[in-house]
Write a protein that holds these residues in place. Structure first.
Motif, PDB file in Angstrom:
ATOM      1  N   CYS A 134      32.654  39.870  51.414  1.00 29.56           N
ATOM      2  CA  CYS A 134      33.777  40.680  50.944  1.00 29.56           C
ATOM      3  C   CYS A 134      34.787  39.800  50.200  1.00 29.56           C
ATOM      4  O   CYS A 134      34.780  38.578  50.332  1.00 29.56           O
ATOM      5  N   GLY A 135      35.646  40.446  49.439  1.00 27.64           N
ATOM      6  CA  GLY A 135      36.689  39.732  48.724  1.00 27.64           C
ATOM      7  C   GLY A 135      37.945  39.591  49.557  1.00 27.64           C
ATOM      8  O   GLY A 135      37.946  39.832  50.773  1.00 27.64           O
ATOM      9  N   THR A 136      39.031  39.231  48.904  1.00 33.60           N
ATOM     10  CA  THR A 136      40.295  39.007  49.614  1.00 33.60           C
ATOM     11  C   THR A 136      41.434  39.861  49.068  1.00 33.60           C
ATOM     12  O   THR A 136      42.543  39.783  49.588  1.00 33.60           O
ATOM     13  N   PRO A 182      39.746  44.339  50.617  1.00 27.13           N
ATOM     14  CA  PRO A 182      39.199  43.207  51.386  1.00 27.13           C
ATOM     15  C   PRO A 182      38.077  43.571  52.347  1.00 27.13           C
ATOM     16  O   PRO A 182      37.409  42.679  52.877  1.00 27.13           O
ATOM     17  N   ARG A 183      37.845  44.843  52.589  1.00 27.94           N
ATOM     18  CA  ARG A 183      36.757  45.264  53.474  1.00 27.94           C
ATOM     19  C   ARG A 183      35.542  45.784  52.712  1.00 27.94           C
ATOM     20  O   ARG A 183      34.571  46.208  53.319  1.00 27.94           O
ATOM     21  N   THR A 184      35.605  45.724  51.377  1.00 31.06           N
ATOM     22  CA  THR A 184      34.496  46.212  50.553  1.00 31.06           C
ATOM     23  C   THR A 184      33.513  45.077  50.269  1.00 31.06           C
ATOM     24  O   THR A 184      33.912  44.037  49.742  1.00 31.06           O
ATOM     25  N   SER A 195      32.768  30.902  47.301  1.00 30.33           N
ATOM     26  CA  SER A 195      32.349  30.744  45.908  1.00 30.33           C
ATOM     27  C   SER A 195      31.826  32.058  45.326  1.00 30.33           C
ATOM     28  O   SER A 195      32.121  32.395  44.178  1.00 30.33           O
ATOM     29  N   LEU A 196      31.063  32.798  46.114  1.00 32.20           N
ATOM     30  CA  LEU A 196      30.537  34.078  45.628  1.00 32.20           C
ATOM     31  C   LEU A 196      31.660  35.095  45.438  1.00 32.20           C
ATOM     32  O   LEU A 196      31.669  35.852  44.454  1.00 32.20           O
ATOM     33  N   ALA A 197      32.617  35.123  46.350  1.00 32.16           N
ATOM     34  CA  ALA A 197      33.741  36.055  46.215  1.00 32.16           C
ATOM     35  C   ALA A 197      34.612  35.692  45.015  1.00 32.16           C
ATOM     36  O   ALA A 197      35.123  36.574  44.312  1.00 32.16           O
ATOM     37  N   ALA A 246      33.635  34.578  42.283  1.00 26.67           N
ATOM     38  CA  ALA A 246      32.968  34.931  41.035  1.00 26.67           C
ATOM     39  C   ALA A 246      33.412  36.306  40.519  1.00 26.67           C
ATOM     40  O   ALA A 246      33.128  36.661  39.373  1.00 26.67           O
ATOM     41  N   PHE A 247      34.120  37.058  41.352  1.00 25.28           N
ATOM     42  CA  PHE A 247      34.628  38.370  40.962  1.00 25.28           C
ATOM     43  C   PHE A 247      36.103  38.259  40.589  1.00 25.28           C
ATOM     44  O   PHE A 247      36.890  37.690  41.341  1.00 25.28           O
ATOM     45  N   ARG A 248      36.454  38.786  39.422  1.00 20.42           N
ATOM     46  CA  ARG A 248      37.862  38.875  39.053  1.00 20.42           C
ATOM     47  C   ARG A 248      38.351  40.282  39.384  1.00 20.42           C
ATOM     48  O   ARG A 248      37.838  41.266  38.856  1.00 20.42           O
ATOM     49  N   VAL A 249      39.319  40.365  40.285  1.00 25.46           N
ATOM     50  CA  VAL A 249      39.860  41.646  40.731  1.00 25.46           C
ATOM     51  C   VAL A 249      41.301  41.750  40.261  1.00 25.46           C
ATOM     52  O   VAL A 249      42.123  40.870  40.539  1.00 25.46           O
TER      53      VAL A 249
END
Length: 412
Positions: A203-205, A241-243, A259-261, A263-266
């Motif tokens: 998941c992201g932050t 953050p829970r997706t 590192s994987l998270a 890679a996404f620009r939110v």
């Protein structure tokens, strides 16, 4: 240059401040270079310029460019506001990235800076006799550049921010993004339709819309750790953050997760760069707003339908490539069904009671279906839904005309 760095440089290049800063820096260098060129190169050009002629010209440029810059900013802000209120707020970022307006504003700011630096340098005695001559010829070049830019800017203002201009810009952005998507549905990665069992979710932050995925970075991390990464959220998706952003087949540690998270620009708002659905959504929003009771402009809605038809024709004519650049990354492509719903459902709903709009919509969907018989069921399904909505909303006479159009479109 990696995918992420290249994308970041392209985003910066589209900013107004970046181009203005570049032109300003060049203007400063241009003005100051006149004082040192004569000492660096062995030549002598001296022209009798009269009493303070260069300073007078520079003062005129400085005062006029300040006024023109203020006028240009006012015109640009007015165009942005007009597009937001009459078309869709999603079109504003395309107007902000307009090259002609950015070049005009940057040239005017650069001309103002050039003249200001030249006046200051003249007052301090920075230029010698030859330097003043070089500055004079440089000023003539700047005047010519300003005049050409000003004429181009005046011509551009006649269409900038008008409804037709906004539709054309959104259509171009939609065609560009959708064509890229059609040529590489999985963004250069391998494609998948269903997730296997036993994967680890990452998941992201932050909350917002995914606007960009750095697949180069994702592939590098996956290859170094010998894992496969399944991308769960494409650009345009709302996340929190829970997706789960990705699911990984294999063992990973916390550094790999980060590192994987990363890679996404939110970001708070969607962007056209990698989002294949935003362009058709923006076009549909323009058409829906035109069909509102306060606007009552079915002609604009019909223009939007024509633009959507061109977008899908261009997209459907593209040939997908089988080349895979990211062996360790898998992406589930955007479905054509979703794109068709995004594009035509708002127009079918909001224009259900307007026969002219419904006739054009039926003809558009029929033409798209004939263009790609293997995908015709998707367009036929949308045509059936639009027909059912319109038949329930139209009066008897209009309903008969719709029935005739619907039958004719289906039998051609």
């Amino acid at each position: 240059m990696t995918n992420g760095i290249g994308a970041a440089l392209r985003r910066i290049a589209r900013k107004v401040w970046a181009r203005a800063a570049l032109f300003t820096g060049l203007a400063v260098v241009f003005a100051l270079a006149a004082g040192v060129v004569g000492t660096l190169f062995p030549f002598r050009i001296v022209v009798d310029l009269g009493q303070d002629s260069v300073g007078t010209i520079l003062q005129i440029i400085a005062s006029s460019m300040l006024t023109v810059t203020t006028f240009s900013l006012t015109a640009m802000v007015t165009a942005y506001s007009s597009a937001t209120t009459t078309a869709t707020p999603r079109a504003t970022q395309l107007l902000i990235e307009d090259r002609t307006s950015q070049n005009a504003l940057s040239t005017f700011v650069g001309g103002f800076t050039f003249s200001l630096v030249g006046i200051i340098a003249l007052s301090t005695g920075y230029y010698g006799e030859q330097g003043r001559t070089i500055l004079f010829f440089g000023t003539l070049v700047m005047v010519a550049l300003i005049v050409v830019t000003l004429l181009s800017w005046i011509s551009h203002l006649s269409t900038f921010g008008r409804m037709a201009d906004v539709i054309d810009r959104v259509e171009a952005a939609a065609s560009r993004t959708l064509t890229t998507h059609a040529e590489s549905p999985a963004l250069g990665a391998r494609s998948y339709s269903e997730l296997p069992d036993g994967l680890t979710s990452v998941c992201g932050t932050s909350s917002g819309y995914v606007t960009f995925i750095d697949l180069d970075r994702m592939e590098r991390v996956a290859a170094e750790n010998d894992v496969e990464v399944y991308v769960r959220r494409l650009p345009g998706t709302l996340v929190d953050p829970r997706t789960p952003l990705v699911s990984v087949a294999g063992r990973i540690d916390e550094s790999v997760r980060t590192s994987l998270a990363d890679a996404f620009r939110v970001q708070p708002h969607r962007d056209y760069e990698q989002d294949p659905r935003l362009g058709v959504i923006a076009l549909a929003e323009i058409g829906s707003r035109a069909l509102s009771s306060s606007t009552n402009d079915p002609g604009t809605a019909i223009e939007v339908i024509a633009a959507l038809q061109r977008v899908f024709e261009t997209t459907l004519a593209s040939t997908p490539t089988e080349e895979v650049s990211y062996e360790h990354v898998l992406v589930s492509p955007v479905r054509l069904d979703d794109l068709v719903v995004d594009a035509f459902r708002p127009l079918a709903r909001d224009g259900a009671a307007i026969i002219e709009v419904q006739i054009r919509l039926q003809k558009c969907l029929a033409a798209l279906g004939r263009g790609r018989p293997d995908r015709s069921v998707i367009f036929s399904r949308m045509a059936d839904q639009a027909y059912a909505r319109a038949r329930a909303a139209l009066a008897d006479g209009d309903r008969d005309e719709l029935d005739h159009t619907y039958r004719t479109a289906r039998t051609k």
